[in-house]
Scaffold this active site. Structure first.
Site, PDB file in Angstrom:
ATOM      1  N   GLY A 223      72.137 -51.436   3.464  1.00  0.00           N
ATOM      2  CA  GLY A 223      72.492 -51.006   1.943  1.00  0.00           C
ATOM      3  C   GLY A 223      72.146 -49.651   2.282  1.00  0.00           C
ATOM      4  O   GLY A 223      72.865 -48.647   1.455  1.00  0.00           O
ATOM      5  N   CYS A 274      78.078 -62.393  -5.572  1.00  0.00           N
ATOM      6  CA  CYS A 274      78.902 -63.512  -7.206  1.00  0.00           C
ATOM      7  C   CYS A 274      80.269 -64.144  -5.864  1.00  0.00           C
ATOM      8  O   CYS A 274      81.183 -64.022  -6.678  1.00  0.00           O
ATOM      9  CB  CYS A 274      79.234 -62.613  -7.643  1.00  0.00           C
ATOM     10  SG  CYS A 274      77.807 -62.179  -9.061  1.00  0.00           S
ATOM     11  N   SER A 278      82.883 -65.039   0.340  1.00  0.00           N
ATOM     12  CA  SER A 278      83.549 -66.112   0.587  1.00  0.00           C
ATOM     13  C   SER A 278      84.973 -66.447  -0.301  1.00  0.00           C
ATOM     14  O   SER A 278      86.285 -66.810   0.031  1.00  0.00           O
ATOM     15  CB  SER A 278      82.345 -67.001  -0.297  1.00  0.00           C
ATOM     16  OG  SER A 278      82.055 -67.221  -1.246  1.00  0.00           O
ATOM     17  N   ASN A 387      68.521 -62.508   0.561  1.00  0.00           N
ATOM     18  CA  ASN A 387      69.590 -61.383   1.093  1.00  0.00           C
ATOM     19  C   ASN A 387      69.788 -61.776   2.294  1.00  0.00           C
ATOM     20  O   ASN A 387      70.217 -60.638   3.061  1.00  0.00           O
ATOM     21  CB  ASN A 387      69.413 -59.779   0.405  1.00  0.00           C
ATOM     22  CG  ASN A 387      70.372 -59.061   0.070  1.00  0.00           C
ATOM     23  OD1 ASN A 387      71.489 -58.577   0.247  1.00  0.00           O
ATOM     24  ND2 ASN A 387      70.191 -57.945   0.318  1.00  0.00           N
ATOM     25  N   ALA A 388      69.137 -62.013   3.442  1.00  0.00           N
ATOM     26  CA  ALA A 388      69.228 -61.825   4.808  1.00  0.00           C
ATOM     27  C   ALA A 388      70.960 -62.029   5.333  1.00  0.00           C
ATOM     28  O   ALA A 388      72.357 -62.886   4.415  1.00  0.00           O
ATOM     29  CB  ALA A 388      69.183 -63.487   5.575  1.00  0.00           C
TER      30      ALA A 388
HETATM   31  C1  SPV Z   1      76.435 -55.410  -1.428  1.00  0.00           C
HETATM   32  O1  SPV Z   1      75.178 -55.371  -2.091  1.00  0.00           O
HETATM   33  O2  SPV Z   1      77.571 -54.896  -2.568  1.00  0.00           O
HETATM   34  C2  SPV Z   1      77.254 -55.107  -0.516  1.00  0.00           C
HETATM   35  C3  SPV Z   1      75.714 -55.194   0.746  1.00  0.00           C
HETATM   36  O3  SPV Z   1      77.925 -55.682   0.403  1.00  0.00           O
HETATM   37  S1  SPV Z   1      75.463 -53.391   0.804  1.00  0.00           S
HETATM   38  O4  SPV Z   1      75.704 -53.143   1.770  1.00  0.00           O
HETATM   39  O5  SPV Z   1      73.757 -54.087   0.340  1.00  0.00           O
HETATM   40  O6  SPV Z   1      75.419 -53.215  -0.611  1.00  0.00           O
END
Ligand code: SPV
Ligand code: MN
Length: 625
Positions: A223, A274, A278, A387-388
C-alpha cells in the site's frame, strides 16, 4: 562497469520516448543503483523478476507450486511496515494551497521535493533497479493510463506483474508523448533475513500532482510501495476530477441471479477491511476487480467501468472455507500467489480466522514466532498480522468475469457503499435517486481497522471510502459525482450496505454470507423484480422477498424477528450520524447545495418520524402500507 548494459539500453531506446529516458536518467543518477534492468512484456523478462525476488530473499518459496511468502519490516508495534502509512504520505501542493485539503497531509511542493530527493540520494546503493512499464486499465482502451515504475524491490516488481497489465508495448504506442504516470520506489537500506527496510523512521511517500508522479522511499508494504496501487489511485483521482470522469476506490462485479438468464454489473466502495473483496468474490458471482476502477459516461447512456488492475491484493484475515469459500479455495491450491505477513510452518501458511488449528510456532512477520511471544512493548504478537495479505491474479480464477479485459469496460447498473457500523444503518438501503445516492456514499462512516497504521475501532467518516486518497477538495469531488450522474441516461441505482450491525449484546446480527442476499436483492431492484418499502431515509426490502432469497441462496430460514431487528429505523442514531456528517462537511469549502438540501430534508423527516412514533426503534413493518 556500466550500470546499464547495451541490451537493457536498447530496450529503453526502442520506446522512442525522450520523457521516459529523462525520468530514468534523473532517478538513476540520484538513487545510484549498482545495476539497472529493463523489463519488457516478454515471459523471459517477467520470469527474471520472479527469480530475483527469490534469490534476494524478498520472497521464499512455499510448499504449493507458485506460492511464496514475503515479509514487511517489523520492529515495534508503533514502528512497522504492515499497513499504509498515512502520516508520512504527503500530497505536494503549491504555496498557499495547503489549506484546500482538510483531510489529507499536504506539504509545500518545493520543500517536500527537497526533503524526499535528499532522502533518495543514493537510496539504491548496492541494489539492482528494475524499470517496469504497465497499463492501468485494459490495453487499447479509452480508459487506460500508462505507468512507468522504477523500483529496487523485486517483491514490488513481482506483485505488479500479478496485479497490473504489462505495458511495455503500450508505451511504444505513445509516440514519444509524456502522457503517463511515473513512480519511483526504493526499500532503502535493508537489514536482516529476510531483508526488510531498515530506516522506517525515514519512510516517506510524496505525491507530486503537478508532475503526475509519486516518490516513495524506505518501505515495502504494498500500500506504500507499489506505485500502481494507492499511489496511482491518488493521481487518477486528481486527473479524473479535473476532467469529466471518475477514479474510484471501487470493486467491480458481475451479479448473476439464479434462473434469470441475465447479468448486471455493480461497483462498490468500502473502507479497508469492511468486506469489499469478499463481496466481489461472492459465490456464483463474477469478479472484474476488487479495488480501483475508472468510470466514464458511455455512448449507451450507462456509466462504464474498468478495473485498472488485473489481480487482488486482499486481506487474508478471516478467509476460511465456510465464510469465503471462493477465496479460500484459490489460496489453498497451486497458482502464482504471494502471501505477506502470515505464519509459515513447514512450508504452509496460517492466518487469523483461517478455520484451522494454529501451530504453536513458526516464522511470521516478527521473525521466529512462538505462542505467547511479546513485542518490545510487552504486547502479544499474533501468529499472523491482522492486515496480512495475499496477491493473486484474477484471470486464473474460475469466477473471473469474461469482461475483465474488455476495452469498453462494463455498464454499471448499481453501486454499493458500505461501512463498518454496529448500531445505526440497516443491512441494505436503496437511495431515492442519484443525488441521494451520492449523499449516501458521501456519508459512509466506519470504525477504523488494521489496514492503516494507528488505533483500531474509532468511528471515522469515509466518503466513498476514498478520504485517504482525496487529493481534490471534497466539495468539488462530491459535485463531480453529482454532475457525472446527470450526464447519464441510465444512472446506476445506489445502495448503502452495512454488514456489521450488532445486537445490544454485541453479537453480529448477520452471517458473513448474508451479503449475497443484499446483492441479489439490489440486482433485482435494478430490474424491478422486487418492490421496496419507502422509509424517510431510503428504500428497504420487504420481508417476504428476503425470506425467499435467504432460502434460495443460503438455504437459511430468515425469521421475521431477524428482519425486524435488522431493518428497524433508529431515529436518534440516524440524527446523531447526520450531525457528525454535517460537522465534517462544514469544515469543507464548496460543498454543493444539493448535499445540504438532502441533509436537511433527511433530518426533518427523521425528527417528524421520531415525534410520530415516539420510539427509538421503529419496525419496518410500520412503513408498509
Ligand atoms: C486498502 O487498504 O484499501 C487496500 C490495501 O486495498 S492497500 O494497498 O494497503 O491500500
Ligand atoms: Mn483498497
Amino acid at each position: 562497469m556500466e550500470i546499464i548494459d547495451v541490451n537493457n539500453l536498447e530496450k529503453l531506446k526502442a520506446l522512442n520516448n525522450q520523457s521516459v529516458l529523462r525520468v530514468v536518467n534523473e532517478f538513476i543518477s540520484l538513487c545510484k543503483p549498482s545495476k539497472v534492468t529493463v523489463i519488457t512484456d516478454s515471459q523471459e523478462d517477467i520470469d527474471y523478476v520472479r527469480k530475483r525476488a527469490i534469490e534476494l530473499g524478498e520472497e521464499t518459496k512455499l510448499n504449493l507450486n507458485g506460492h511464496t511468502i514475503h515479509y514487511d519490516g517489523f520492529f515495534t508495534m508503533s514502528n512497522h511496515d504492515q499497513a499504509r502509512d498515512k502520516g508520512n504520505t504527503q500530497v505536494l501542493v503549491s504555496k498557499g494551497e495547503e489549506d484546500s485539503y482538510p483531510w489529507i497531509n499536504t506539504m509545500e511542493r518545493e520543500n517536500g521535493l527537497k526533503e524526499i530527493l535528499n532522502l533518495m540520494d543514493g537510496c539504491m546503493k548496492n541494489h539492482e533497479c528494475v524499470i517496469r512499464f504497465f497499463c492501468l486499465g485494459p490495453k487499447d482502451s479509452r480508459f487506460s493510463i500508462l505507468a512507468l515504475q522504477l523500483t529496487d524491490s523485486f517483491y514490488v516488481a513481482h506483485s505488479e506483474d500479478i496485479l497490473y497489465r504489462a505495458g511495455y508495448e503500450e508505451f511504444k504506442k505513445l509516440n514519444g508523448s509524456d502522457d503517463f504516470f511515473y513512480f519511483i520506489h526504493s526499500s532503502g537500506e535493508l537489514t536482516g533475513d529476510p531483508p526488510v527496510t531498515k530506516n522506517l523512521d525515514k519512510r516517506r511517500i510524496y505525491i507530486d500532482l503537478k508532475e503526475g508522479r509519486v516518490l516513495s522511499v524506505n518501505n515495502q508494504y504494498a500500500g506504500n510501495s507499489l506505485g500502481l496501487k494507492k499511489l496511482a489511485l491518488r493521481l487518477g483521482i486528481y486527473k479524473a476530477n479535473n476532467e469529466d470522469w471518475l477514479t474510484e476506490h471501487y470493486f467491480v462485479m458481475g451479479v448473476h441471479p439464479k434462473g434469470k438468464n441475465r447479468s448486471s454489473y455493480f461497483c462498490g466502495a468500502f473502507p479497508s477491511a469492511c468486506g469489499k473483496t469478499s463481496t466481489a468474490m461472492l459465490p456464483e458471482q463474477t469478479i472484474v476487480g476488487d479495488d480501483i476502477a475508472y468510470l466514464r459516461v458511455w455512448e449507451d447512456g450507462y456509466a462504464h467501468s474498468v478495473n485498472i488492475e488485473k489481480g487482488i491484493f486482499g486481506i487474508i484475515k478471516d478467509v476460511n472455507a465456510k465464510d469465503d469459500p471462493v477465496i479460500f479455495d484459490a489460496l489453498t491450491t497451486p497458482r502464482e500467489t504471494i502471501f505477506s505477513n502470515v505464519l509459515v510452518k513447514d512450508g504452509k501458511c496460517y492466518w487469523i480466522g483461517d478455520g484451522r488449528n494454529t501451530p504453536d510456532d513458526g516464522n511470521n512477520y516478527s521473525g521466529n514466532w512462538y505462542k505467547g511471544k511479546k513485542d518490545i512493548e510487552g504486547r502479544d504478537i499474533p501468529h499472523a498480522h491482522p492486515n496480512a495479505r495475499y496477491t493473486i491474479g484474477i484471470e486464473e480464477l474460475d469466477n473471473a468475469d469474461q469482461n475483465l479485459h474488455n476495452p469498453d469496460g462494463v455498464p454499471v447498473h448499481g453501486i454499493f457503499y458500505g461501512g463498518r457500523d454496529s448500531d445505526t444503518m440497516p443491512p441494505v438501503l436503496e437511495s431515492i435517486d442519484w443525488e441521494h445516492g451520492v449523499f449516501l456514499g458521501a456519508s459512509i462512516e466506519s470504525e477504523t481497522t488494521s489496514a492503516t497504521l494507528g488505533a483500531e475501532g474509532v468511528r471515522t467518516q469515509q466518503p466513498m471510502a476514498n478520504l485517504d486518497f482525496m487529493v481534490v477538495p471534497l466539495g468539488k469531488y462530491i459535485e463531480n459525482h453529482q454532475e457525472f450522474g446527470k450526464r447519464l441516461e441510465h444512472p446506476p441505482k445506489v445502495f448503502a450496505t452495512n454488514y456489521f450491525l450488532k445486537s445490544k449484546e454485541g453479537k453480529y446480527l448477520n452471517g458473513i454470507l448474508d451479503k449475497l442476499c443484499w446483492v441479489i436483492w439490489a440486482e433485482g431492484r435494478v430490474h424491478n423484480d422486487f418492490k421496496a418499502i419507502h422509509t424517510p431515509i431510503g428504500k428497504i426490502p420487504l420481508y417476504f422477498d428476503l425470506k425467499i432469497l435467504f432460502k434460495q441462496y443460503l438455504d437459511k430460514d430468515y425469521k421475521e424477528e431477524e428482519y425486524i431487528e435488522q431493518f428497524s429505523i433508529r431515529p436518534t442514531k440516524i440524527l446523531e450520524k447526520l450531525e457528525r456528517i454535517e460537522l465534517m462537511y462544514k469544515k469543507e469549502k464548496g460543498v454543493p447545495d444539493f448535499f445540504w438540501n438532502i441533509l436537511e430534508t433527511q433530518r426533518n423527516r427523521v425528527i417528524e418520524l421520531k415525534k410520530e412514533f415516539n420510539s427509538e426503534v421503529i419496525s419496518p413493518i410500520l412503513f408498509q402500507k
